[in-house]
Write a protein that holds these residues in place. Structure first.
Motif, PDB file in Angstrom:
ATOM      1  N   PHE A   1     -60.536 -62.333 -49.877  1.00  0.00           N
ATOM      2  CA  PHE A   1     -59.789 -63.568 -50.134  1.00  0.00           C
ATOM      3  C   PHE A   1     -59.068 -63.419 -51.466  1.00  0.00           C
ATOM      4  CE2 PHE A   1     -62.688 -64.706 -46.865  1.00  0.00           C
ATOM      5  CZ  PHE A   1     -61.951 -65.562 -46.068  1.00  0.00           C
ATOM      6  N   ARG A   2     -59.862 -63.362 -52.538  1.00  0.00           N
ATOM      7  CA  ARG A   2     -59.249 -63.075 -53.836  1.00  0.00           C
ATOM      8  C   ARG A   2     -58.464 -61.769 -53.773  1.00  0.00           C
ATOM      9  NH1 ARG A   2     -63.783 -62.041 -57.173  1.00  0.00           N
ATOM     10  NH2 ARG A   2     -64.903 -62.526 -55.283  1.00  0.00           N
ATOM     11  N   GLN A   3     -59.013 -60.809 -52.980  1.00  0.00           N
ATOM     12  CA  GLN A   3     -58.437 -59.466 -52.979  1.00  0.00           C
ATOM     13  C   GLN A   3     -56.987 -59.443 -52.508  1.00  0.00           C
ATOM     14  OE1 GLN A   3     -61.460 -60.266 -52.012  1.00  0.00           O
ATOM     15  NE2 GLN A   3     -62.780 -59.013 -53.281  1.00  0.00           N
TER      16      GLN A   3
ATOM     17  N   ASN B   1     -53.442 -56.494 -56.175  1.00  0.00           N
ATOM     18  CA  ASN B   1     -54.736 -56.015 -55.666  1.00  0.00           C
ATOM     19  C   ASN B   1     -54.687 -55.645 -54.193  1.00  0.00           C
ATOM     20  OD1 ASN B   1     -55.790 -56.522 -58.142  1.00  0.00           O
ATOM     21  ND2 ASN B   1     -56.827 -58.429 -57.559  1.00  0.00           N
ATOM     22  N   ARG B   2     -53.568 -55.877 -53.543  1.00  0.00           N
ATOM     23  CA  ARG B   2     -53.560 -55.743 -52.088  1.00  0.00           C
ATOM     24  C   ARG B   2     -53.743 -54.301 -51.617  1.00  0.00           C
ATOM     25  NH1 ARG B   2     -48.821 -60.139 -51.067  1.00  0.00           N
ATOM     26  NH2 ARG B   2     -50.022 -61.839 -51.956  1.00  0.00           N
ATOM     27  N   GLY B   3     -53.520 -53.356 -52.518  1.00  0.00           N
ATOM     28  CA  GLY B   3     -53.733 -51.954 -52.157  1.00  0.00           C
ATOM     29  C   GLY B   3     -55.179 -51.721 -51.736  1.00  0.00           C
TER      30      GLY B   3
ATOM     31  N   HIS C   1     -63.646 -69.159 -50.831  1.00  0.00           N
ATOM     32  CA  HIS C   1     -63.810 -67.721 -51.055  1.00  0.00           C
ATOM     33  C   HIS C   1     -62.816 -67.189 -52.078  1.00  0.00           C
ATOM     34  CE1 HIS C   1     -66.978 -67.160 -48.196  1.00  0.00           C
ATOM     35  NE2 HIS C   1     -66.279 -67.718 -47.227  1.00  0.00           N
ATOM     36  N   GLY C   2     -61.792 -67.968 -52.375  1.00  0.00           N
ATOM     37  CA  GLY C   2     -60.848 -67.583 -53.415  1.00  0.00           C
ATOM     38  C   GLY C   2     -61.244 -68.150 -54.769  1.00  0.00           C
TER      39      GLY C   2
END
Lengths: 114, 342, 353
Positions: free
Chosen positions: C226-228, C234-236, C68-69
């Protein structure tokens, strides 16, 4: 932000119940033809301003109805009030007057100067 | 002896056709599975576009079938038919058989079962109702929330079970847009202070006086129209419904509280007709309605000689179209019986 | 919500869950973040319910996080999963019990792929044979371990020492259930209760005496992605989704959240710390944060296990307020002690403690 390297993202959702629709109420009392808009976009296609900027009268109509006033306040300054939009509207909406009344409402309700 | 036509289905199409056939000199047996005639019309309050009472149309149809050449069989389910040469034998659930010279299927439609769109919570959330439930409320003159209170904001959700691959229906049910507009006006007449919204994908107002009704809803009743299909319904702590939709003309998601949400249930081929079609090898189209022999010249005929179709068993049709379609079926049947049954 | 109607919906989605003889596959992250969960699952199954649950030491990650990443290709993950099926075949098992929702989604997705694209199955057989010399059979039954606990929920209720009742008020505890997206959103038919009104966790909560909170954003994703979250900047986005859920559930004053997904559990737990630090926001009653429990941890508490044996002290949000409501006796001084009684370092600024 400093501590974590990221921050909260503001939601894009239009929160209908949190929004203020006093501006559109003011307009509709005086220009009920705004209710007749069917979002065909003819006004925006004909618009002098819309051809060179992001201004869309069609979008303004919806934003007003949803109470997204901050966006409207900022966008309607671009209108040149030429009136071509009225000529092409298939539903007979007095589009130019909507812009006038919106400015009037912002000035009356919020003391905002255009 | 007069030729004998068996009409299956005692709704609008079946009643109109039976009456016309009888007056054209045929002997008619009209078979209805329910105990009363009239079909869905009995559940409806007012009809678009002129808000005529559906009872008036029912009265007209009852007048049509009061004829000595019509034999009524109510409460009888047709289980199948066979044909030998030009003779048809229809069998019913209680073991009877009826012989005839031609067969007219007027089996109508089923309303889409809205609980299949689970995300709307029909049957789970109070105050999520269907267009048919609302008509029943209109008939009883009791439009209210489950709490008994007046609704202040009402939503109409178009295309429930129509234009939706997820439920296997890619077709448009055609009547729901105008029904939503008609019902929105009715609701506004009952609750003038309420605010009504229609959530639509496209406004398909293609019938006579439909667009005028749409404009009237905007002009006189300030009905709001939001282009977007609701994706999910929930209930908040104040027990109000919360609808999630994209306001596609702004290009942003929108969240709105509602007191009542009306699901505009689409039309499907009736389950009983699907069963009959499968057992008797009558062809169905991709939309599962009976497949016409020809889309321009043969919408009253299918793939079996001597079997005719009338009304909403061929496609979603309104009352006006259903009556016209029943009349054209009569013309085709008379022609068939008078010209050597070919 | 009309409960009897809700029941009607999930009755349409009853999946077959094997009764015994499970090939157990662990989750990568649960063992680190909620270490008591899988351990209690095994104890419950083996020692309490007398079931045969087998673990194979050669089992590896399913590579779902990489898949998923966007760093593990589909053919690779298919081969990895096929290897697990080969281990299962070699060990003589036919029922796979999956601890992780991401893995469960992947196992299910791959089986569906093979059903619809048999050439992918043949290709995978070839890859696995060439790489390892192993051969595999398709499992007869695939269950997430929350399915299994759901199946045995009444057996757990029958052994309940502390039902989900607030001892101070006598009222049922208000429980938010959160289902991992990959449990049933991809294939509603393989989740107990489907995707819109899943029953897998709410069934446990009701059986154990709690009351389910139906709040507007109940079906919203926790935002884990996953990527997020892999990219810090991007964690926001991930955090904002979790905050959206917490803001929506806050008015209902939930006593706890129960999840069936490692990612959801980790993020709903740790983001509460983040948002408190970042914006000063909390979502429980009296300025507290909401304990986020796995279904095994909750089952363990209900059955009267020591909360520290269940690993609750390793959560970011501590569970003491919940333990007090349930009337569970615990010794605070045991909280950070090893099994043989040695004192471990005590973390500072524990939330809710």
């Amino acid at each position: 932000m400093e501590k974590f390297g990221f921050s909260l993202t503001k939601a894009r959702v239009i929160d209908y119940d949190a929004n203020d629709r006093s501006i559109v109420s003011y307009i509709l009392e005086r220009e009920p033809s705004l209710n007749l808009c069917i979002e065909c976009g003819c006004c925006s296609a004909a618009c002098t301003t819309g051809n060179f900027t992001g201004f869309s009268l069609r979008e303004i109509h919806i934003l007003l109805k949803r109470g997204e006033n901050d966006l409207v306040r900022q966008k309607i300054r671009k209108c040149m009030l030429c009136g071509k939009c009225i000529l092409v509207c298939p539903r007979g909406v007095n589009t130019r007057n909507v812009v006038f009344l919106a400015k009037q409402a912002f000035t009356k309700n919020e003391g905002y100067e255009f | 002896m007069n030729p004998h036509v068996i009409v299956i289905g005692g709704g609008t199409a079946g009643m109109e056709a039976a009456g016309r056939l009888a007056r054209a000199g045929m002997s008619v047996t009209l078979i209805e599975k329910g105990k009363d005639l009239g079909g869905h019309l009995r559940d409806w309050y007012h009809l678009f576009p002129d808000r005529r009472s559906s009872d008036e149309v029912l009265e007209y149809l009852k007048g049509q079938i009061s004829h000595q050449n019509i034999r009524l069989l109510t409460g009888q389910q047709v289980t199948g038919f066979i044909h030998k040469g030009n003779e048809f034998t229809v069998s019913t659930g209680n073991g009877d058989t009826i012989n005839g010279d031609a067969l007219l299927l007027a089996t109508g439609f089923d309303l889409f079962k809205s609980e299949r769109k689970e995300e709307y919570g029909y049957g789970i959330y109070e105050n999520v109702i269907t267009s048919a439930d609302l008509e029943a409320m209109f008939r009883k003159k009791e439009v209210k929330l489950v709490s008994g209170k007046k609704p202040e904001r009402i939503g109409f959700l178009h295309c429930v079970g129509s234009r939706d691959e997820k439920v296997g229906n890619i077709y448009c049910s055609k009547l729901c847009c105008v029904t939503a507009v008609k019902q929105a006006i009715e609701v506004k007449k009952i609750f003038p202070a309420s605010k009504v919204f229609c959530f639509y994908m496209d406004m398909r107002m293609g019938g006579a006086l439909y667009e005028e009704l749409y404009k009237e809803a905007q002009e006189k009743y300030s009905v709001g129209f939001i282009r977007g299909k609701v994706s999910e319904v929930a209930v908040n702590i104040n027990n109000r419904l919360v609808a999630k939709v994209e306001d596609t003309l702004v290009g942003r998601p929108l969240k709105m509280e509602l007191d009542m949400l009306v699901l505009m249930a689409g039309m499907e081929m009736s389950e009983d007709a699907v069963r009959l079609a499968k057992e008797t090898n009558l062809q169905m189209g991709e939309n599962r309605f009976f497949k016409p022999a020809d889309h321009h010249f043969g919408t009253n005929m299918g793939n079996v000689n001597g079997v005719f179709y009338a009304g909403a068993c061929t496609a979603p049709l309104n009352i006006t179209e259903t009556i016209s379609h029943a009349r054209s079926a009569v013309t085709e049947i008379v022609n068939y019986l008078n010209t050597g049954r070919k | 919500m009309k409960q009897e109607e809700n029941t009607r919906v999930w009755r349409d989605y009853q999946k077959e869950i094997a009764d015994d003889h499970f090939f157990y596959v662990r989750s990568c992250i649960r063992q680190s973040f909620f270490p008591g969960s899988e351990q209690f699952f095994l104890q419950l199954m083996r020692d309490v319910l007398g079931k045969d649950v087998y673990e194979n030491p050669s089992h590896t990650t399913c590579t779902g996080i990489g898949y998923h990443g966007d760093v593990v290709p589909f053919s690779t993950i298919q081969t990895v999963v096929a290897r697990h099926y080969a281990l299962m075949k070699e060990s003589g098992y036919k029922n796979v019990a999956v601890s992780c929702v991401t893995s469960f989604g992947i196992y299910t997705e791959i089986l569906e792929t093979w059903k619809h694209f048999p050439e992918e199955l043949e290709k995978t057989r070839e890859f696995l044979y060439k790489a390892t010399g192993r051969e595999f059979d398709l499992p007869e039954n695939v269950a997430h371990t929350s399915d299994i606990i759901y199946k045995f929920r009444d057996e757990i209720a029958a052994r309940a020492k502390y039902p989900l009742v607030n001892k101070l008020t006598g009222e049922p505890l208000r429980v938010v259930e959160h289902i991992g997206c990959h449990y049933s959103k991809m294939f509603p038919k393989y989740g107990v209760g489907g995707a819109e009104f899943p029953q897998v966790l709410s069934g446990m909560v009701e059986s154990w005496g709690g009351q389910i909170v139906d709040y507007p954003e109940r079906r919203h994703c926790c935002g884990f992605g996953f990527r997020q979250y892999l990219v810090q900047a991007n964690r926001g986005y991930s955090l904002s989704n979790t905050v959206k859920k917490f803001s929506s559930m806050k008015p209902y004053k939930p006593d706890l959240v129960i999840t069936n997904c490692p990612g959801c559990n980790m993020f709903m737990d740790k983001w509460q710390y983040t948002i408190k630090e970042m914006e000063g926001l909390t979502y429980g009653e009296n300025g507290e944060s909401i304990p986020i429990l796995t279904y095994e941890e909750l089952a363990g508490l209900v059955m009267g296990r020591n909360p520290w044996d269940l690993g609750l002290q390793f959560h970011m949000v501590q569970s003491e307020p919940l333990l007090r409501k349930m009337g569970i006796e615990f010794d605070p001084s045991d909280k950070f002690k090893t099994k043989d009684g040695r004192q471990m370092p005590i973390p500072e600024n524990l939330i809710n403690s």
